[in-house]
Write a protein that holds these residues in place. Structure first.
Motif, short mmCIF file in Angstrom:
data_model
loop_
_atom_site.label_atom_id
_atom_site.label_comp_id
_atom_site.label_asym_id
_atom_site.label_seq_id
_atom_site.Cartn_x
_atom_site.Cartn_y
_atom_site.Cartn_z
N GLY A 1 -56.09 16.44 12.96
CA GLY A 1 -56.89 16.39 14.02
C GLY A 1 -57.96 15.60 14.37
N PHE A 2 -58.01 14.70 13.27
CA PHE A 2 -59.14 13.68 13.50
C PHE A 2 -58.45 12.31 13.50
N GLY A 3 -59.40 11.42 14.08
CA GLY A 3 -58.59 9.74 13.90
C GLY A 3 -58.78 9.18 12.59
N VAL B 1 -67.97 11.09 -0.29
CA VAL B 1 -68.70 12.07 0.60
C VAL B 1 -68.97 10.94 1.98
N ALA B 2 -68.98 9.69 1.70
CA ALA B 2 -69.34 8.73 2.76
C ALA B 2 -68.02 8.78 3.52
N ILE B 3 -66.64 8.95 2.97
CA ILE B 3 -65.38 9.08 3.86
C ILE B 3 -65.22 10.16 4.61
N GLU B 4 -65.57 11.35 3.86
CA GLU B 4 -65.82 12.71 4.36
C GLU B 4 -66.43 12.68 5.69
N ARG B 5 -67.89 12.01 5.88
CA ARG B 5 -68.49 12.07 6.94
C ARG B 5 -68.20 10.97 8.01
N ALA B 6 -67.51 10.03 7.65
CA ALA B 6 -66.87 9.20 8.56
C ALA B 6 -65.81 9.70 9.58
N ILE B 7 -65.02 10.59 8.67
CA ILE B 7 -63.81 11.33 9.25
C ILE B 7 -64.36 12.38 10.23
#
Length: 102
Positions: free
Chosen positions: A62-64, A85-91
């Motif tokens: 559901g996300f880009g 965490v940085a990848i999770e936030r960007a997603i």
């Protein structure tokens, strides 16, 4: 007398240096393997994202896609907890859905 003073100074310096925390110890974080397919916080965790090694992108349903920079890898194939965490936030910042035509 001078030898004794130099020996004492060297001993004090060595003991003091041994008790100073190193930079690596102060900055240590658990390493998470960046797996082609599903990368998770822990092996049994639901905190996961899909990683495509050939495109170097991460995504969730559901996300880009989010580009994963090679600079985020501490050593090849591993990221730190803060990198995860940085990848999770960007997603999570994505508005959702795949945008076609790009």
């Amino acid at each position: 007398m001078v030898r004794f003073q130099l020996l004492a100074l060297a001993t004090i310096t060595a003991v003091a240096a041994a008790h100073v925390p190193t930079f690596a110890a102060a900055q240590s974080e658990r390493l998470i393997p960046l797996v082609d397919g599903r990368t998770c916080w822990t092996p049994t965790s639901n905190r996961c994202f899909r990683y495509d090694e050939s495109r170097r992108t991460a995504t969730r349903s559901g996300f880009g896609n989010v580009r994963v920079s090679s600079r985020i890898e501490v050593k090849p194939g591993f990221i730190t907890e803060s990198g995860f965490v940085a990848i999770e936030r960007a997603i999570s910042k994505q508005t959702g859905g795949h945008i076609y035509g790009r």
